[in-house]
Design an enzyme around this catalytic site. Structure first.
Site, PDB file in Angstrom:
ATOM      1  N   GLY A 215      41.078   0.211 -21.862  1.00 15.53           N
ATOM      2  CA  GLY A 215      42.337   0.136 -22.157  1.00 15.53           C
ATOM      3  C   GLY A 215      43.189  -0.501 -22.149  1.00 15.53           C
TER       4      GLY A 215
ATOM      5  CD  GLU B 194      52.645   2.972 -27.402  1.00 14.71           C
ATOM      6  OE1 GLU B 194      51.381   3.710 -28.019  1.00 14.71           O
ATOM      7  OE2 GLU B 194      52.298   1.240 -27.256  1.00 14.71           O
TER       8      GLU B 194
ATOM      9  NE  ARG C 243      52.825  41.455 -21.073  1.00 12.72           N
ATOM     10  CZ  ARG C 243      52.770  42.402 -21.435  1.00 12.72           C
ATOM     11  NH1 ARG C 243      52.215  43.363 -22.706  1.00 12.72           N
ATOM     12  NH2 ARG C 243      51.364  42.098 -21.145  1.00 12.72           N
TER      13      ARG C 243
ATOM     14  N   GLY D 210      51.040  34.548 -19.908  1.00 13.49           N
ATOM     15  CA  GLY D 210      49.672  34.744 -19.484  1.00 13.49           C
ATOM     16  C   GLY D 210      48.430  35.339 -20.861  1.00 13.49           C
TER      17      GLY D 210
ATOM     18  N   GLY E 235      49.885   3.433 -21.495  1.00  6.07           N
ATOM     19  CA  GLY E 235      49.806   3.794 -19.931  1.00  6.07           C
ATOM     20  C   GLY E 235      49.519   4.391 -19.674  1.00  6.07           C
TER      21      GLY E 235
ATOM     22  CD  GLU F 179      46.681   7.405 -12.999  1.00  2.00           C
ATOM     23  OE1 GLU F 179      45.466   8.578 -12.112  1.00  2.00           O
ATOM     24  OE2 GLU F 179      46.368   7.442 -13.557  1.00  2.00           O
TER      25      GLU F 179
END
Length: 392
Positions: free
Chosen positions: A146, A255, A281, A352, A377, A380
């Site tokens: 890649g 990009e 909630r 949840g 990319g 790493e």
């Protein structure tokens, strides 16, 4: 509508040295467009694994496809990188990364043509892309590697007035539906110096496309593409022969800033959905938002988003001024995707069981974390490139 005035500059404008009145105006226009043409349909499109081709023409009409390209080919000049950030943020509000990936692939496929292509090639190709009539994509990644672009294996052998292309590309966004593929090919010897860019019309004989199923970005098609003695006119060469790596590198900064803007925008969408849920909630006799642990989660999410936003906007301004802060952009890309990952996880915890169900934006964003961390990319690769740029 949920009151998100703390996070939405339209509802509570924050003074900024980067965003001017024209940016806010475009944001308001684009938000109305997304609310009408995109947001009501993203769940349906994601489940279907596609979105209507007609959306490209609608995106052209609102200016999405034309920003930053020459007016003589149907583009809109006078926009800057902050218009692009606005566009990414507003599209992200629908909570579907596959939409941005699929709808905006011209943003990586067409710039090399506009910057390096011949006048004839630009006149032949760009107007259709700008109008949303043709789809442009970028073909770099191969099954053999890649980010290791210097060792790509797809070849283009010159024979008179044509190239003969053989090889394959993989993980190509819009690979199944694209009309044009800006393709990295080997025309010379080993390493960076033997790479060229070639515009390949995807209806040529010898091209085979295979759809790939993936974890996220369902509505954005992804393909493996195979070239078997594909004949491509020599005038489709983008830039000088054996100098294609320059065209690839020119794409990287834009990009990666775009990916960072999208990742941070999705983090904010997850935050907004978590806040709305926490306010409504009730558990143990009070709102989720009244539990200290939930309040702290929300603040931690907002803290990371705001820090990433500051880094994003400063680096975008530097690029707009002609700077190329490669190390910092690599770090920004990682900062943004780590922020997205953190916020998607914390929003999922707050929602949840509801967050695990299809139909919430958080569920989709959670699935799409890794593609953002890998695409453009990996973390790493970004760390290693940044280290080299820092002279380590």
């Amino acid at each position: 509508m949920t009151d998100m005035s703390l996070f939405d500059p339209l509802l509570k404008p924050v003074p900024s040295p980067y965003f001017k009145e024209e940016h806010h105006t475009y944001r308001a226009q684009l938000r109305r467009w997304v609310d009408e043409h995109v947001a009501p349909f993203v769940d349906e499109w994601d489940e279907a694994g596609t979105f209507p081709r007609e959306l490209y023409k609608k995106a052209s009409e609102i200016g999405l496809l034309r920003m930053g390209f020459p007016e003589e080919y149907g583009g809109i000049e006078g926009t800057d990188i902050f218009h692009s950030i606005v566009a990414t943020e507003e599209l992200a509000r629908a909570g579907a990364g596959g939409l941005i990936a699929g709808l905006m692939t011209h943003g990586i496929g067409a710039p090399p043509i506009a910057a390096l292509g011949s006048d004839e090639l630009k006149a032949r190709v760009l107007p259709g892309i700008m109008a949303g009539e043709k789809i442009s994509a970028l073909g770099i990644t191969e099954p053999s590697g890649g980010s290791d672009v210097a060792n790509l294996q797809t070849t283009a052998r010159r024979e008179g007035d044509r190239y003969i292309v053989n090889g394959s590309k993989i993980f190509i966004t819009s690979g199944m539906r694209c009309d044009y593929l800006t393709t990295a090919v080997r025309t010379g010897g080993k390493g960076f110096g033997g790479i060229s860019l070639l515009l390949i019309e995807m209806d040529r004989a010898g091209i085979t496309r295979t759809p790939l199923k993936k974890m996220g970005w369902w509505m954005s098609d992804t393909a493996a593409i195979y070239f078997d003695n594909v004949e491509v006119p020599a005038e489709n060469l983008v830039g000088p022969e054996n100098a294609g790596f320059l065209g690839i590198v020119r794409n990287f900064n834009g990009e990666r800033i775009g990916l960072a803007a999208g990742a941070n925008a999705f983090a904010r969408v997850a935050l907004e959905e978590a806040i709305a849920w926490a306010r409504q909630r009730t558990t143990f006799g009070k709102r989720l938002a009244d539990h200290q642990v939930i309040r702290h989660k929300i603040v931690d999410m907002a803290m990371r988003i705001e820090a990433t936003k500051c880094m994003l906007e400063n680096l975008a301004w530097r690029v707009d001024q002609g700077d190329a802060p490669i190390a910092e952009i690599c770090m920004l890309k990682n900062q943004a995707t780590l922020t997205m990952e953190f916020c998607a996880r914390e929003a999922m915890q707050i929602l949840g069981g509801a967050g695990y169900m299809r139909g919430t934006k958080t569920e989709r964003i959670y699935r799409e974390v890794r593609v953002n961390a890998i695409g453009g990319g990996s973390e790493e690769i970004m760390r290693d490139l940044a280290a080299r740029q820092l002279g380590l």
